[in-house]
Design a protein around this motif. Structure first.
Motif, short mmCIF file in Angstrom:
data_model
loop_
_atom_site.label_atom_id
_atom_site.label_comp_id
_atom_site.label_asym_id
_atom_site.label_seq_id
_atom_site.Cartn_x
_atom_site.Cartn_y
_atom_site.Cartn_z
N LEU A 127 14.29 36.99 -33.41
CA LEU A 127 13.34 36.07 -34.06
C LEU A 127 14.07 35.05 -34.91
CD1 LEU A 127 10.70 38.71 -35.09
CD2 LEU A 127 10.70 37.24 -33.08
N THR A 128 13.58 33.81 -34.87
CA THR A 128 14.22 32.74 -35.63
C THR A 128 13.25 32.01 -36.55
OG1 THR A 128 13.83 31.20 -33.81
CG2 THR A 128 15.97 32.33 -33.88
N LEU A 129 11.96 32.34 -36.52
CA LEU A 129 11.01 31.70 -37.42
C LEU A 129 11.32 32.10 -38.86
CD1 LEU A 129 7.71 32.16 -35.43
CD2 LEU A 129 9.08 30.10 -35.65
N ARG A 130 11.06 31.21 -39.79
CA ARG A 130 11.47 31.43 -41.17
C ARG A 130 10.86 32.68 -41.79
NH1 ARG A 130 10.04 27.96 -46.43
NH2 ARG A 130 11.38 29.09 -47.84
N ALA A 131 9.55 32.88 -41.64
CA ALA A 131 8.88 34.03 -42.26
C ALA A 131 9.41 35.35 -41.72
CB ALA A 131 7.38 33.94 -42.05
N THR A 132 9.56 35.44 -40.42
CA THR A 132 10.06 36.69 -39.83
C THR A 132 11.55 36.86 -40.09
OG1 THR A 132 10.30 35.56 -37.70
CG2 THR A 132 8.31 36.86 -38.05
N ARG A 133 12.27 35.76 -40.11
CA ARG A 133 13.70 35.82 -40.39
C ARG A 133 13.95 36.35 -41.80
NH1 ARG A 133 15.30 30.47 -39.61
NH2 ARG A 133 15.01 30.14 -41.82
N ASP A 134 13.14 35.91 -42.77
CA ASP A 134 13.28 36.40 -44.14
C ASP A 134 12.92 37.88 -44.25
OD1 ASP A 134 14.05 33.89 -44.89
OD2 ASP A 134 12.11 33.32 -45.75
N LEU A 135 11.88 38.30 -43.55
CA LEU A 135 11.51 39.71 -43.54
C LEU A 135 12.62 40.56 -42.96
CD1 LEU A 135 9.45 42.09 -43.69
CD2 LEU A 135 8.68 41.37 -41.43
N LEU A 136 13.17 40.14 -41.85
CA LEU A 136 14.24 40.90 -41.21
C LEU A 136 15.51 40.91 -42.05
CD1 LEU A 136 13.47 39.70 -37.61
CD2 LEU A 136 13.13 42.00 -38.50
#
Length: 154
Positions: free
Chosen positions: A127-136
């Motif tokens: 995943l590269t989207l900002r919200a999911t990237r921050d969660l990961l």
């Protein structure tokens, strides 16, 4: 008595004990209702969310799987992943949460549940989207290439 009218109704040795009514109800930077809304969402997340998986424990090969997050018989989120039990590797390919559960800790709880369900698995993400990237990033799940993730993927 000059100045008697300016004296507080209740006073102590160190000054007045009364607090102006405007300071009691809200703070300078607070938003009314925001804390209670967040608290209600967090209670809903930790109390009424069920996790349902499409994982078949008898199938050792890699495959597309999904962890569904269910609240009141309604799907409110899902985590798509591929996993290979032989290699002990997993790749998270998608995270979707209902808008009303953003910021409630549901994503963190779901990924923690996924890790607990598959202990010893090395997780990565595409995943590269900002919200999911921050969660990961908070969950310490590194980014992987979108190609095949193990020798058994075919």
């Amino acid at each position: 008595m000059h100045g008697h009218h300016a004296r507080p109704s209740s006073s102590t040795l160190f000054g007045s004990t009364s607090v102006p009514s405007s300071d009691r109800t809200t703070g300078r930077h607070s938003r009314p209702g925001r804390l209670s809304t967040r608290l209600r969402r967090r209670i809903a997340v930790y109390g009424a969310i069920e996790f349902l998986s499409t994982h078949d424990p008898d199938d050792p090969g890699p495959g597309e799987e999904c962890l569904l997050l269910v609240h009141d018989r309604q799907v409110v989120g899902e985590i798509d992943y591929r996993m290979c039990a032989r290699c002990a590797r997993g790749v998270i390919t998608g995270v979707a949460l209902d808008e009303r559960f953003h910021g409630s800790g549901l994503g963190t709880r779901a990924l923690s549940h996924l890790r607990a369900r598959h202990p010893g698995t090395a997780w990565r993400s595409t995943l590269t989207l900002r919200a999911t990237r921050d969660l990961l990033r908070r969950m310490r799940i590194p980014t992987a290439d979108p190609g095949p993730f193990c020798a058994h993927a075919g």
